[in-house]
Design a protein around this motif. Structure first.
Motif, PDB file in Angstrom:
ATOM      1  N   GLN A  77       0.838  -1.202   0.000  1.00  0.00           N
ATOM      2  CA  GLN A  77       0.000   0.000   0.000  1.00  0.00           C
ATOM      3  C   GLN A  77       0.875   1.254   0.000  1.00  0.00           C
ATOM      4  O   GLN A  77       0.614   2.200  -0.752  1.00  0.00           O
ATOM      5  CB  GLN A  77      -0.931   0.018   1.198  1.00  0.00           C
ATOM      6  N   ALA A  78       1.909   1.282   0.834  1.00  0.00           N
ATOM      7  CA  ALA A  78       2.784   2.457   0.911  1.00  0.00           C
ATOM      8  C   ALA A  78       3.488   2.707  -0.417  1.00  0.00           C
ATOM      9  O   ALA A  78       3.587   3.856  -0.871  1.00  0.00           O
ATOM     10  CB  ALA A  78       3.806   2.270   2.030  1.00  0.00           C
ATOM     11  N   LEU A  79       3.972   1.656  -1.049  1.00  0.00           N
ATOM     12  CA  LEU A  79       4.657   1.823  -2.333  1.00  0.00           C
ATOM     13  C   LEU A  79       3.687   2.251  -3.429  1.00  0.00           C
ATOM     14  O   LEU A  79       4.047   3.040  -4.304  1.00  0.00           O
ATOM     15  CB  LEU A  79       5.382   0.532  -2.716  1.00  0.00           C
ATOM     16  N   SER A  80       2.465   1.756  -3.376  1.00  0.00           N
ATOM     17  CA  SER A  80       1.442   2.169  -4.346  1.00  0.00           C
ATOM     18  C   SER A  80       1.129   3.661  -4.186  1.00  0.00           C
ATOM     19  O   SER A  80       0.967   4.385  -5.175  1.00  0.00           O
ATOM     20  CB  SER A  80       0.166   1.349  -4.168  1.00  0.00           C
ATOM     21  N   GLU A  81       1.039   4.118  -2.935  1.00  0.00           N
ATOM     22  CA  GLU A  81       0.790   5.539  -2.683  1.00  0.00           C
ATOM     23  C   GLU A  81       1.972   6.392  -3.128  1.00  0.00           C
ATOM     24  O   GLU A  81       1.784   7.478  -3.690  1.00  0.00           O
ATOM     25  CB  GLU A  81       0.490   5.762  -1.209  1.00  0.00           C
ATOM     26  N   ALA A  82       3.186   5.929  -2.895  1.00  0.00           N
ATOM     27  CA  ALA A  82       4.369   6.680  -3.321  1.00  0.00           C
ATOM     28  C   ALA A  82       4.410   6.790  -4.845  1.00  0.00           C
ATOM     29  O   ALA A  82       4.732   7.849  -5.392  1.00  0.00           O
ATOM     30  CB  ALA A  82       5.636   6.003  -2.801  1.00  0.00           C
ATOM     31  N   LEU A  83       4.072   5.719  -5.538  1.00  0.00           N
ATOM     32  CA  LEU A  83       4.035   5.744  -6.998  1.00  0.00           C
ATOM     33  C   LEU A  83       2.968   6.713  -7.490  1.00  0.00           C
ATOM     34  O   LEU A  83       3.220   7.499  -8.407  1.00  0.00           O
ATOM     35  CB  LEU A  83       3.777   4.343  -7.542  1.00  0.00           C
ATOM     36  N   ALA A  84       1.793   6.671  -6.881  1.00  0.00           N
ATOM     37  CA  ALA A  84       0.717   7.582  -7.278  1.00  0.00           C
ATOM     38  C   ALA A  84       1.152   9.036  -7.097  1.00  0.00           C
ATOM     39  O   ALA A  84       0.918   9.875  -7.977  1.00  0.00           O
ATOM     40  CB  ALA A  84      -0.545   7.292  -6.461  1.00  0.00           C
ATOM     41  N   ASP A  85       1.813   9.336  -5.986  1.00  0.00           N
ATOM     42  CA  ASP A  85       2.292  10.704  -5.748  1.00  0.00           C
ATOM     43  C   ASP A  85       3.336  11.088  -6.787  1.00  0.00           C
ATOM     44  O   ASP A  85       3.303  12.193  -7.326  1.00  0.00           O
ATOM     45  CB  ASP A  85       2.870  10.824  -4.340  1.00  0.00           C
ATOM     46  N   ALA A  86       4.254  10.177  -7.087  1.00  0.00           N
ATOM     47  CA  ALA A  86       5.299  10.464  -8.079  1.00  0.00           C
ATOM     48  C   ALA A  86       4.710  10.714  -9.462  1.00  0.00           C
ATOM     49  O   ALA A  86       5.282  11.460 -10.256  1.00  0.00           O
ATOM     50  CB  ALA A  86       6.292   9.310  -8.129  1.00  0.00           C
ATOM     51  N   GLN A  87       3.547  10.118  -9.724  1.00  0.00           N
ATOM     52  CA  GLN A  87       2.884  10.311 -11.012  1.00  0.00           C
ATOM     53  C   GLN A  87       1.955  11.524 -11.002  1.00  0.00           C
ATOM     54  O   GLN A  87       1.245  11.769 -11.964  1.00  0.00           O
ATOM     55  CB  GLN A  87       2.108   9.047 -11.385  1.00  0.00           C
ATOM     56  N   GLY A  88       1.973  12.284  -9.902  1.00  0.00           N
ATOM     57  CA  GLY A  88       1.212  13.530  -9.828  1.00  0.00           C
ATOM     58  C   GLY A  88      -0.215  13.389  -9.332  1.00  0.00           C
ATOM     59  O   GLY A  88      -0.978  14.342  -9.392  1.00  0.00           O
ATOM     60  N   GLU A  89      -0.571  12.212  -8.848  1.00  0.00           N
ATOM     61  CA  GLU A  89      -1.928  12.015  -8.346  1.00  0.00           C
ATOM     62  C   GLU A  89      -2.051  12.550  -6.922  1.00  0.00           C
ATOM     63  O   GLU A  89      -1.074  12.607  -6.186  1.00  0.00           O
ATOM     64  CB  GLU A  89      -2.284  10.527  -8.362  1.00  0.00           C
ATOM     65  N   ASN A  90      -3.270  12.933  -6.546  1.00  0.00           N
ATOM     66  CA  ASN A  90      -3.536  13.371  -5.185  1.00  0.00           C
ATOM     67  C   ASN A  90      -3.697  12.125  -4.313  1.00  0.00           C
ATOM     68  O   ASN A  90      -4.511  11.257  -4.621  1.00  0.00           O
ATOM     69  CB  ASN A  90      -4.803  14.220  -5.134  1.00  0.00           C
ATOM     70  N   VAL A  91      -2.910  12.038  -3.247  1.00  0.00           N
ATOM     71  CA  VAL A  91      -2.986  10.897  -2.340  1.00  0.00           C
ATOM     72  C   VAL A  91      -3.493  11.409  -0.995  1.00  0.00           C
ATOM     73  O   VAL A  91      -2.767  12.096  -0.275  1.00  0.00           O
ATOM     74  CB  VAL A  91      -1.601  10.226  -2.178  1.00  0.00           C
ATOM     75  N   PRO A  92      -4.755  11.091  -0.643  1.00  0.00           N
ATOM     76  CA  PRO A  92      -5.324  11.573   0.616  1.00  0.00           C
ATOM     77  C   PRO A  92      -4.484  11.131   1.819  1.00  0.00           C
ATOM     78  O   PRO A  92      -4.048   9.985   1.901  1.00  0.00           O
ATOM     79  CB  PRO A  92      -6.704  10.922   0.666  1.00  0.00           C
ATOM     80  N   GLY A  93      -4.242  12.079   2.728  1.00  0.00           N
ATOM     81  CA  GLY A  93      -3.517  11.764   3.953  1.00  0.00           C
ATOM     82  C   GLY A  93      -2.008  11.826   3.834  1.00  0.00           C
ATOM     83  O   GLY A  93      -1.302  11.732   4.834  1.00  0.00           O
ATOM     84  N   MET A  94      -1.484  11.984   2.614  1.00  0.00           N
ATOM     85  CA  MET A  94      -0.028  12.022   2.452  1.00  0.00           C
ATOM     86  C   MET A  94       0.483  13.391   2.877  1.00  0.00           C
ATOM     87  O   MET A  94      -0.072  14.420   2.518  1.00  0.00           O
ATOM     88  CB  MET A  94       0.378  11.745   1.014  1.00  0.00           C
TER      89      MET A  94
END
Length: 54
Positions: A13-30
């Motif tokens: 889950q953490a790596l998926s969120e990090a990837l989403a952030d790196a791709q410019g997506e909004n990650v709730p709670g980050m």
């Protein structure tokens, strides 16, 4: 296949969120922290050679 451990699930889950952030997506709670680096606060040569700069 064996059941995934809680640690494994959290890591994926953490790596998926990090990837989403790196791709410019909004990650709730980050939370992102901006840490300014100046020549007086880091020494790349010391980091690469393992010697202390002080």
């Amino acid at each position: 296949m064996s059941e995934m451990t809680r640690f494994g699930a959290d890591l994926i889950q953490a790596l998926s969120e990090a990837l989403a952030d790196a791709q410019g997506e909004n990650v709730p709670g980050m939370k992102l922290h901006d840490v300014p680096l100046t020549p007086s606060t880091h020494d790349l040569e010391a980091l690469s050679t393992g010697r202390s700069s002080k």
